[in-house]
Design an enzyme around this catalytic site. Structure first.
Site, PDB file in Angstrom:
ATOM      1  N   LYS A   1       8.572  88.886 -98.593  1.00  0.00           N
ATOM      2  CA  LYS A   1       7.193  89.008 -99.071  1.00  0.00           C
ATOM      3  C   LYS A   1       7.177  88.696-100.564  1.00  0.00           C
ATOM      4  CE  LYS A   1       4.895  92.956 -99.830  1.00  0.00           C
ATOM      5  NZ  LYS A   1       4.327  92.688-101.153  1.00  0.00           N
TER       6      LYS A   1
ATOM      7  N   LYS B   1      -3.506  89.018-100.709  1.00  0.00           N
ATOM      8  CA  LYS B   1      -4.664  89.931-100.564  1.00  0.00           C
ATOM      9  C   LYS B   1      -5.972  89.255-100.951  1.00  0.00           C
ATOM     10  CE  LYS B   1      -2.115  94.282-101.254  1.00  0.00           C
ATOM     11  NZ  LYS B   1      -0.824  93.813-101.785  1.00  0.00           N
TER      12      LYS B   1
ATOM     13  N   ASP C   1     -12.409  87.441-101.137  1.00  0.00           N
ATOM     14  CA  ASP C   1     -13.660  86.821-101.598  1.00  0.00           C
ATOM     15  C   ASP C   1     -14.401  86.195-100.415  1.00  0.00           C
ATOM     16  OD1 ASP C   1     -15.606  85.737-103.381  1.00  0.00           O
ATOM     17  OD2 ASP C   1     -14.069  85.594-104.936  1.00  0.00           O
TER      18      ASP C   1
ATOM     19  N   SER D   1      -1.508 101.984 -98.803  1.00  0.00           N
ATOM     20  CA  SER D   1      -0.575 103.091 -99.038  1.00  0.00           C
ATOM     21  C   SER D   1      -0.948 103.915-100.266  1.00  0.00           C
ATOM     22  CB  SER D   1       0.838 102.524 -99.244  1.00  0.00           C
ATOM     23  OG  SER D   1       0.855 101.643-100.362  1.00  0.00           O
TER      24      SER D   1
ATOM     25  N   TYR E   1       5.021 107.042-100.662  1.00  0.00           N
ATOM     26  CA  TYR E   1       6.092 106.574 -99.782  1.00  0.00           C
ATOM     27  C   TYR E   1       6.299 107.463 -98.565  1.00  0.00           C
ATOM     28  CZ  TYR E   1       7.410 103.481-103.596  1.00  0.00           C
ATOM     29  OH  TYR E   1       7.408 102.506-104.564  1.00  0.00           O
TER      30      TYR E   1
END
Ligand code: S5P
Length: 260
Positions: free
Chosen positions: A62, A95, A98, A153, A213
């Site tokens: 990622k 992410k 729009d 998260s 976490y």
């Protein structure tokens, strides 16, 4: 907490029609890893070194390419060849958030040309289905996949259970393009959705900026997610490679325990 027996990744590969989800479920099974590395470093050299060293341990790399101080298109060529060498997929954690017309350009054009090298990207559902239509126009012809952010998260985020359900409904309108969710837990009984969970470390806790976490056992076992996304838990360790192996083992054991 009572846990239901889970369906294996291999069985789910056969149950889903989304091409990227099939590829990923099969990859998880073949490579026996459900660890995604969140390679949040700020130079190309550091990113490439991580991808090469930790590549054998992970199913997904990622990236946040916009935090690199020395980005060039050469980087993405090298990432793609490392992904082929070590058999992982590339997920640019962009992410998008729009309107459809804007995200289309952000996905295809600009400095990063994300659609040319990232197998998977993610988007917030907040703007409504037009964001998915816009991204799909660019991504589908290139056989790319999209994850929707169903949950986050971070402490104090504004996501409600209603938002989660509406995100799921939105995903259901785009089964060819949306392969699953960034979420803290499984959100649907349908077995074809794939879940990736960030905010994972070997011990529960938080950072000073709202990150929270959970452990691999909680994410994969109790919460029924599929893939753990780990950044600083690995990156800040003295020996990131052996730390990655610990996360890989913890994630895989939690998955196997659910099959019994
Ligand atoms: O809800 C989220 C969604 C994401 S994608 N929470 C997150 O932390 N992330 C990303 O996961 C975040 O942008 C970062 O790249 C990674 C977590 O990093 P870590 O260092 O806290 O493990």
């Amino acid at each position: 907490m009572k846990m239901l027996k889970r369906i294996s990744y291999a069985e789910r590969a056969a149950l889903c029609t989304n091409r990227i989800a099939q590829r990923l479920f099969s990859l998880l099974t073949e490579k026996e890893t459900n660890l995604a590395l969140s390679a949040d470093v700020t130079t190309c050299a550091a990113l490439l070194e991580l991808a090469d060293k930790l590549g054998p341990e992970i199913c997904i790399l990622k990236t946040h390419v916009d935090i690199l101080t020395d980005f060039t298109s050469e980087l993405t060529k090298q990432l793609v060849s490392l992904a082929e060498k070590h058999h992982f997929l590339i997920f640019e954690d962009r992410k998008f958030a729009d309107i459809g017309n804007t995200v289309k350009h952000q996905y295809q054009q600009g400095v990063y040309h994300i659609a040319d090298w990232a197998d998977i990207v993610n988007a917030h559902s907040l703007p409504g289905p037009g964001i998915i239509s816009g991204l799909a126009e660019v991504g589908l012809p290139k056989q790319r996949g999209l994850l929707l952010l169903a949950e986050m998260s971070s402490a104090g985020n504004l996501i409600t259970s209603d938002y989660v359900q509406k995100t799921l409904r939105m995903a259901e309108q785009f089964p060819e393009f949306v392969l699953g969710f960034i979420a803290q837990k499984k959100i649907s009984a349908d077995p074809w959705w794939l879940y990736m969970t960030p905010g994972v470390q070997l011990t529960e806790g938080k950072d000073t900026l709202g990150q929270q976490y959970v452990t691999p056992a909680k994410a994969i076992g109790e919460n029924q997610s599929d893939i753990i996304i780990v950044g600083r838990g690995i990156l800040q360790a003295k020996d990131p490679q052996s730390e990655a192996q610990k996360y890989r083992q913890a994630g895989w054991e939690a998955y196997c325990a659910g099959l019994k």
